[in-house]
Structures are given as structure tokens and as C-alpha cells.
Design a protein around this motif. Structure first.
Motif, PDB file in Angstrom:
ATOM      1  N   PRO A 144      84.336  66.251  65.595  1.00 49.80           N
ATOM      2  CA  PRO A 144      82.933  66.383  66.020  1.00 49.80           C
ATOM      3  C   PRO A 144      81.939  66.050  64.903  1.00 49.80           C
ATOM      4  O   PRO A 144      80.892  65.456  65.163  1.00 49.80           O
ATOM      5  CB  PRO A 144      82.837  67.854  66.430  1.00 49.80           C
ATOM      6  CG  PRO A 144      84.219  68.237  66.823  1.00 49.80           C
ATOM      7  CD  PRO A 144      85.098  67.476  65.877  1.00 49.80           C
ATOM      8  N   PHE A 145      82.260  66.442  63.659  1.00 50.08           N
ATOM      9  CA  PHE A 145      81.355  66.147  62.545  1.00 50.08           C
ATOM     10  C   PHE A 145      81.157  64.641  62.389  1.00 50.08           C
ATOM     11  O   PHE A 145      80.028  64.140  62.308  1.00 50.08           O
ATOM     12  CB  PHE A 145      81.924  66.739  61.239  1.00 50.08           C
ATOM     13  CG  PHE A 145      81.157  66.333  60.011  1.00 50.08           C
ATOM     14  CD1 PHE A 145      79.951  66.946  59.687  1.00 50.08           C
ATOM     15  CD2 PHE A 145      81.638  65.339  59.172  1.00 50.08           C
ATOM     16  CE1 PHE A 145      79.235  66.564  58.552  1.00 50.08           C
ATOM     17  CE2 PHE A 145      80.944  64.961  58.037  1.00 50.08           C
ATOM     18  CZ  PHE A 145      79.741  65.569  57.725  1.00 50.08           C
ATOM     19  N   TYR A 146      82.276  63.881  62.357  1.00 46.02           N
ATOM     20  CA  TYR A 146      82.147  62.440  62.161  1.00 46.02           C
ATOM     21  C   TYR A 146      81.597  61.742  63.408  1.00 46.02           C
ATOM     22  O   TYR A 146      81.020  60.654  63.313  1.00 46.02           O
ATOM     23  CB  TYR A 146      83.482  61.837  61.731  1.00 46.02           C
ATOM     24  CG  TYR A 146      83.787  62.151  60.282  1.00 46.02           C
ATOM     25  CD1 TYR A 146      83.073  61.536  59.261  1.00 46.02           C
ATOM     26  CD2 TYR A 146      84.752  63.090  59.943  1.00 46.02           C
ATOM     27  CE1 TYR A 146      83.324  61.846  57.934  1.00 46.02           C
ATOM     28  CE2 TYR A 146      85.010  63.405  58.631  1.00 46.02           C
ATOM     29  CZ  TYR A 146      84.298  62.779  57.625  1.00 46.02           C
ATOM     30  OH  TYR A 146      84.540  63.090  56.308  1.00 46.02           O
ATOM     31  N   ALA A 147      81.762  62.358  64.576  1.00 42.58           N
ATOM     32  CA  ALA A 147      81.121  61.790  65.767  1.00 42.58           C
ATOM     33  C   ALA A 147      79.604  61.845  65.618  1.00 42.58           C
ATOM     34  O   ALA A 147      78.894  60.901  65.999  1.00 42.58           O
ATOM     35  CB  ALA A 147      81.565  62.551  67.017  1.00 42.58           C
ATOM     36  N   SER A 187      74.905  55.752  63.043  1.00 41.17           N
ATOM     37  CA  SER A 187      75.188  54.457  62.412  1.00 41.17           C
ATOM     38  C   SER A 187      74.967  53.322  63.400  1.00 41.17           C
ATOM     39  O   SER A 187      74.540  53.520  64.530  1.00 41.17           O
ATOM     40  CB  SER A 187      76.635  54.436  61.906  1.00 41.17           C
ATOM     41  OG  SER A 187      77.523  54.477  62.999  1.00 41.17           O
ATOM     42  N   ALA A 188      75.256  52.066  62.934  1.00 39.81           N
ATOM     43  CA  ALA A 188      75.034  50.890  63.787  1.00 39.81           C
ATOM     44  C   ALA A 188      75.899  50.952  65.033  1.00 39.81           C
ATOM     45  O   ALA A 188      75.523  50.459  66.083  1.00 39.81           O
ATOM     46  CB  ALA A 188      75.349  49.616  62.993  1.00 39.81           C
ATOM     47  N   MET A 189      77.057  51.532  64.921  1.00 32.36           N
ATOM     48  CA  MET A 189      77.972  51.570  66.066  1.00 32.36           C
ATOM     49  C   MET A 189      78.699  52.895  66.079  1.00 32.36           C
ATOM     50  O   MET A 189      79.344  53.257  65.096  1.00 32.36           O
ATOM     51  CB  MET A 189      78.991  50.423  65.934  1.00 32.36           C
ATOM     52  CG  MET A 189      80.142  50.508  66.920  1.00 32.36           C
ATOM     53  SD  MET A 189      79.572  50.450  68.615  1.00 32.36           S
ATOM     54  CE  MET A 189      80.867  51.400  69.411  1.00 32.36           C
ATOM     55  N   ASN A 190      78.571  53.627  67.171  1.00 31.45           N
ATOM     56  CA  ASN A 190      79.251  54.907  67.278  1.00 31.45           C
ATOM     57  C   ASN A 190      80.705  54.675  67.670  1.00 31.45           C
ATOM     58  O   ASN A 190      81.073  54.794  68.832  1.00 31.45           O
ATOM     59  CB  ASN A 190      78.568  55.813  68.299  1.00 31.45           C
ATOM     60  CG  ASN A 190      79.190  57.204  68.323  1.00 31.45           C
ATOM     61  OD1 ASN A 190      80.134  57.479  67.585  1.00 31.45           O
ATOM     62  ND2 ASN A 190      78.686  58.057  69.173  1.00 31.45           N
ATOM     63  N   VAL A 246      87.103  48.582  70.806  1.00 31.10           N
ATOM     64  CA  VAL A 246      85.833  48.628  70.058  1.00 31.10           C
ATOM     65  C   VAL A 246      85.996  49.494  68.815  1.00 31.10           C
ATOM     66  O   VAL A 246      85.545  49.135  67.718  1.00 31.10           O
ATOM     67  CB  VAL A 246      84.701  49.164  70.958  1.00 31.10           C
ATOM     68  CG1 VAL A 246      83.440  49.430  70.133  1.00 31.10           C
ATOM     69  CG2 VAL A 246      84.387  48.167  72.073  1.00 31.10           C
ATOM     70  N   ARG A 247      86.657  50.613  68.972  1.00 26.86           N
ATOM     71  CA  ARG A 247      86.854  51.499  67.815  1.00 26.86           C
ATOM     72  C   ARG A 247      87.745  50.819  66.771  1.00 26.86           C
ATOM     73  O   ARG A 247      87.452  50.864  65.565  1.00 26.86           O
ATOM     74  CB  ARG A 247      87.482  52.825  68.273  1.00 26.86           C
ATOM     75  CG  ARG A 247      86.502  53.732  69.000  1.00 26.86           C
ATOM     76  CD  ARG A 247      87.052  55.150  69.089  1.00 26.86           C
ATOM     77  NE  ARG A 247      88.105  55.266  70.075  1.00 26.86           N
ATOM     78  CZ  ARG A 247      87.895  55.618  71.346  1.00 26.86           C
ATOM     79  NH1 ARG A 247      86.678  55.865  71.766  1.00 26.86           N
ATOM     80  NH2 ARG A 247      88.896  55.725  72.200  1.00 26.86           N
ATOM     81  N   LEU A 248      88.833  50.182  67.217  1.00 30.27           N
ATOM     82  CA  LEU A 248      89.735  49.526  66.270  1.00 30.27           C
ATOM     83  C   LEU A 248      89.031  48.368  65.561  1.00 30.27           C
ATOM     84  O   LEU A 248      89.196  48.168  64.356  1.00 30.27           O
ATOM     85  CB  LEU A 248      90.979  49.019  67.000  1.00 30.27           C
ATOM     86  CG  LEU A 248      91.921  50.099  67.543  1.00 30.27           C
ATOM     87  CD1 LEU A 248      93.029  49.477  68.389  1.00 30.27           C
ATOM     88  CD2 LEU A 248      92.523  50.919  66.408  1.00 30.27           C
ATOM     89  N   ALA A 249      88.239  47.602  66.321  1.00 33.90           N
ATOM     90  CA  ALA A 249      87.515  46.479  65.711  1.00 33.90           C
ATOM     91  C   ALA A 249      86.528  46.979  64.671  1.00 33.90           C
ATOM     92  O   ALA A 249      86.423  46.412  63.560  1.00 33.90           O
ATOM     93  CB  ALA A 249      86.789  45.686  66.797  1.00 33.90           C
ATOM     94  N   THR A 250      85.794  48.024  64.999  1.00 31.12           N
ATOM     95  CA  THR A 250      84.805  48.561  64.070  1.00 31.12           C
ATOM     96  C   THR A 250      85.474  49.073  62.803  1.00 31.12           C
ATOM     97  O   THR A 250      85.000  48.846  61.682  1.00 31.12           O
ATOM     98  CB  THR A 250      84.010  49.689  64.751  1.00 31.12           C
ATOM     99  OG1 THR A 250      83.403  49.171  65.936  1.00 31.12           O
ATOM    100  CG2 THR A 250      82.921  50.221  63.833  1.00 31.12           C
TER     101      THR A 250
END
Length: 540
Positions: A112-115, A121-124, A270-274
């Protein structure tokens, strides 16, 4: 420090431990490792930002400043305590935990903290993320193994290569038929399209960002001094990498913040690409989670998202094969005939996304080259009549193993103008054994020669015109003019135009024939599905 066999072995150890610990899903494991890598590295990035702020006299507030309101009371150091210093969310603080307390703290506080951090940021890339490795012993061991990688001692390329090594374990296709594109195929396409610093580069089906990473490496290598070039070994092959030391500060800033754009419909991709881009030093590249075939963006929305308003300079992609969309969901700008096949819709979409003079390299299934439906023929007509189809490169069958045995080719074209002639390139070998795994490096490799042929294609045109038409043609490239293509129903199949001796005509490669039969069968299946859909619509 380059990626060494020892580092690869440590990553394999983590992967094997997860598999043996009851977590067999390679996509999920790659994503979980990406999160852990990020949690580890962000502590160092925060410290670097602090030092940079001190050096420049600029204000800076650590992401670990202040208090964190606990989500789970069981994580409180003392009964009744509702908050803890955010400092406790640093990897170095919580990674010393073990067992159930570690699972509880990572699941209920760290994620939750890093969420919340990612939301600013530019991309969640943390949107919807959660801890999946919830077995206490396994998580304790995995955190310890990640800690031993000492990621902070690795340069950005090595971190990215390590992550790619994790991604390589993903050996299953997505629901829409998307496959992880072999990186050596991507590098060959990028070399042929040759993106330049200052250009905008777009992948509408970004996956794990393989094309963007390759384009980034290509541009840096092209802008490196002799001393700034070094060799690395990846997948058993040596690659040249460059530090980009000849890039100006403005060019570097443009490369990192205003060059790369992408979409993907799959939140996990999307998460893996980021994460892949972040580990390589491109944390500000924004991969949008959207389906480009069912959603449109007007100029206002593009401006708000920081997208080029008049199209991209370069499009690089391996769009999903075999997928189909509901006809009612397909937006008008990508429609071509009545087709709902994703490979055709994506090709139409990419034509619309290029600026005039923009260049594209895209992988397509073989059926796109000679399919007989009205949609296939109309799309090929548009490529010939309204654009410059520069080349068609036939890839070996099995190049997408272990995901699929589908036969593919690469289309290389420029937006606008009219096609006068097309260079056909044929690869029999791609540097890896064409077996079920396709991961054993071998010597035969046609891709470097074909990439060079594409680069000097104007000289090859002169050579082709001066040839002796009675002589045997042994080169793996040849030409066909637009009139010949039109006389063959705009068929783009390379084998149709290959100069052959009488013996070769009588004894065509049976594997090529089988590939063609397979593509025809797939096309017939698509036509039957389309006919059935039309009948259902008429009956409703």
C-alpha cells in the motif's frame, strides 16, 4: 559490471525456489520479483536524490519522510499504536523480518505504501498490485536471495538484463495471442528501422517494453565514442552496447523523457514494462493501459497525456495475433472492411499513428501477406498505393517457440507516397536452434546480413537490375516492382517472387509449402467465423 553467469544463476535460483515453493506461474513470479527489485532499488534512488538536492541547493523531501498510518494493527510495534515512521518502509528496515510477520508487513504496509508513491509518479505501475508470495518460508527466502543480488552495485543495463532474464521464463501466450518477442528479432528490426535521437517512438502493444529497450540501446550505441562502446554477452550472443557519451544534456533529457510512448491492454504487462524501463534508467516513460482498437484519444486528451499531436516518427510493434474483438467495440479509425482480426486492426491503427514520412517495423502472421478476404486485400492495397512498402522480411518458422509455431514476417514501410518496388528478404536461420524451446545459440544467422542488405537497399536495386536473368540467383534478397505485386492480387508472400531455377520450381521446400497451407487453413477458419457472425447478426 556486466551480467555474469553467476548473476544469472542467482536469478535462476530465485525462480526455481518459487517454482518449488508452490508458485509455478512465471508471469506472476516475474511481476512479484519486479516489485521486490523495485522496493530494493528505490531506497538507493531516494538517497541519490537527497545527495543531488544537497549539491544543487534544491529542496527535496524523501519519500520516507513523515509518518505512515498502519493498515493492519498487528504490524504496530506497540499495542494501540496507529502510525509508524515512514522510514520503516525502507527495504533495509523490513527485510530483516521473517516468517508470518514479514508476509503481514509486506502485504499490508509495503505494497500500500508504494502504491501511494506510484500514484504520484508518471505511471502508477502499482495499481491493483498485491503480494502473491504469501507463504512465510518462501517469502523469507526470496527476500534474502534478492538482497544477495546487491542490485545497487549493478549498472542500469545489467539491472535491465537481469530483469529480461526473469521475463524470459514467461513461456505462455496471452489471451489475445500476444507472445514475448525474441529479443534478437527485435534488435534486427530496430537496426533496420534505425530510430534517431530526437524522434518519437511508439509501441501500441508494448508488452514488456522489448522494442523500446532495444531502440534505447540502439540510439545510445549510435551516439557513443569508441571508448564508450563495450561488449556484453546476452543469451549466449555478444552484443555491442554504448554509453551514449556523445549525447548532449538536452539530447539525453529528450531521450529519457520525450522519446518513448506505449500502450498495452494487460495491466500485468504495463507493470512489467514500467519496471523494465525503470530499471534501465527510464522511469518517466509512461505506458498507458488502454486498448487502442476500442478507445480513441482526441487532440485535447493527447495534449493532456503529453503525446505527439501529429503522429509518431517511428512505430515498432509485434501486435497480438489470433485475437478477435467484438465488432461493435472496434473504433472507426481502425476499421478495415468487416474484419475483427487484431493483426489487421493493429496494422490499420499503426498506419494512422505515423506522421507523414514516419517509419514502421511490424511483425505480422503470414496470412496477412496473402489472405484473400476483402479486409486483407484492402489493407495491402493501402500499403502499396498510399504508402511506401520498403521491404518484407520472411522469418524462419518456429521463431516464436516456445509460445507458438506460427510463421511470421516483418513489414517495413514509410507513411505516405506510393510504393514503386519492394525488397524481399528471406531468413533461414536466426542464430538460435529452431526447436521447441528456441533458446540454444547456434552459428548460422541470416539476420545481420539481411539488416545490412536493407541498409544498402538502393545499391542492391542497381545490382538487381543489372543481373543476368538466366543465371542462378542465390542471394537471400530479391525485388518485385509494384506492377508485379498488383498483378498478383497484392500478394506480399516473399516466396512468390523469389527467382528460382527450374529444379527449385519443381521441388519447393516442403516446409514452406506446409507454412502456406497452415496459413490458408487459418484464413479459412477466420472466414468461416466471420460468415457465422454475419449470419448471427442477420438472424438477431
Amino acid at each position: 559490471m556486466p551480467m555474469t553467469p553467476e548473476l544469472r544463476g542467482r536469478v535462476d535460483q530465485i525462480r526455481n525456489y518459487l517454482y518449488g515453493g508452490g508458485f509455478p506461474n512465471p508471469v506472476l513470479n516475474a511481476e512479484q520479483l519486479a516489485f521486490l527489485f523495485f522496493f530494493y532499488l528505490v531506497e538507493g534512488l531516494d538517497a541519490d536524490n537527497e545527495l543531488r538536492a544537497q549539491a544543487t541547493g534544491k529542496a527535496h523531501e524523501s519519500m520516507f519522510a513523515g509518518e505512515w498510518k498502519l493498515r493492519n494493527p498487528l504490524n504496530a510495534p506497540a499495542k494501540g499504536q496507529e502510525t509508524i515512521p515512514a522510514e520503516r518502509l525502507r527495504w533495509s528496515k523490513w527485510s530483516v523480518l521473517a516468517g508470518e510477520p514479514l508476509v503481514r508487513f509486506v502485504r499490508d504496509e509495503v505494497f500500500p505504501f508504494y502504491a501511494e508513491v506510484a500514484d504520484r509518479s508518471a505511471m502508477n505501475f502499482m495499481e491493483g498490485a498485491r503480494l502473491s508470495i504469501d507463504e512465510p518460508t518462501v517469502l523469507t527466502q526470496v527476500v534474502s536471495l534478492v538482497d544477495q543480488l546487491r542490485l545497487e552495485e549493478q549498472d542500469a543495463d545489467t539491472k535491465g538484463d537481469l530483469f529480461e532474464h526473469v521475463l524470459k521464463q514467461i513461456k505462455q501466450a496471452g489471451e489475445l495471442g500476444q507472445f514475448r518477442t525474441p529479443r534478437h528479432i527485435i534488435r534486427a528490426i530496430v537496426e533496420m528501422v534505425d530510430p534517431k535521437v530526437g524522434e518519437t517512438i511508439y509501441d501500441p502493444a508494448a508488452g514488456t517494453a522489448g522494442f523500446m529497450v532495444a531502440a534505447y540501446n540502439h540510439i545510445r550505441l549510435a551516439n557513443s565514442s569508441v571508448a564508450g562502446v563495450h561488449a556484453v554477452e546476452v543469451d549466449g550472443k555478444v552484443q555491442q552496447r554504448g554509453w551514449g557519451d556523445r549525447l548532449s544534456d538536452a539530447e539525453s533529457a529528450k531521450l529519457q523523457n520525450g522519446t518513448f510512448f506505449g500502450n498495452d491492454v494487460d495491466p500485468a504487462q504495463v507493470r512489467l514494462a514500467t519496471m523494465n524501463l525503470t530499471l534501465r534508467g527510464l522511469p518517466n516513460v509512461r505506458i498507458l493501459r488502454r486498448n487502442a482498437l476500442t478507445q480513441t484519444l482526441d487532440r485535447t486528451q493527447k495534449a493532456e497525456l503529453g503525446l505527439p499531436l501529429d503522429g509518431f516518427d517511428v512505430v515498432l510493434a509485434n501486435p497480438p495475433f489470433s485475437g478477435r474483438l467484438d465488432r461493435d467495440r472496434v473504433v472507426d479509425e481502425v476499421k478495415v472492411g468487416s474484419s475483427t482480426a487484431t493483426e489487421l486492426l493493429f496494422l490499420k491503427y499503426m498506419l494512422g499513428q505515423l506522421r507523414d514520412g514516419g517509419r514502421c517495423g511490424v511483425i505480422v502472421p503470414e496470412g496477412v501477406l496473402f489472405g484473400s478476404t476483402g479486409s486483407h486485400q484492402e489493407l495491402r492495397r493501402q500499403l502499396l498505393d498510399n504508402n511506401r512498402l520498403e521491404a518484407v522480411m520472411s522469418l524462419p518458422g518456429g521463431v516464436f517457440q516456445p509460445y507458438s509455431g506460427v510463421k511470421t514476417s516483418v513489414l517495413l514501410f514509410t507513411k505516405g507516397g506510393t510504393t514503386e518496388r519492394v525488397l524481399f528478404l528471406h531468413a533461414d536461420a536466426d542464430g538460435f536452434k529452431l526447436d521447441a524451446n528456441h533458446d540454444t545459440p547456434v552459428e548460422p544467422d541470416d539476420l545481420p546480413v539481411l539488416a545490412e542488405a536493407y541498409r544498402v537497399r538502393e545499391a542492391l536495386w542497381a545490382e538487381w537490375q543489372a543481373r543476368d536473368e538466366e543465371a542462378e540467383w542465390t542471394a537471400k534478397w530479391w525485388w518485385a516492382d509494384a506492377a508485379t505485386l498488383r498483378a498478383n492480387d497484392n500478394n506480399f508472400s516473399a516466396s512468390r517472387y523469389r527467382p528460382q531455377s527450374r529444379a527449385q520450381v519443381e521441388h519447393r521446400d516442403p516446409l514452406v509449402l506446409l507454412d502456406e497451407l497452415k496459413a490458408i487453413a487459418e484464413e479459412m477458419g477466420e472466414e468461416i467465423e466471420e460468415l457465422a457472425a454475419n449470419l448471427r447478426e442477420s438472424a438477431s
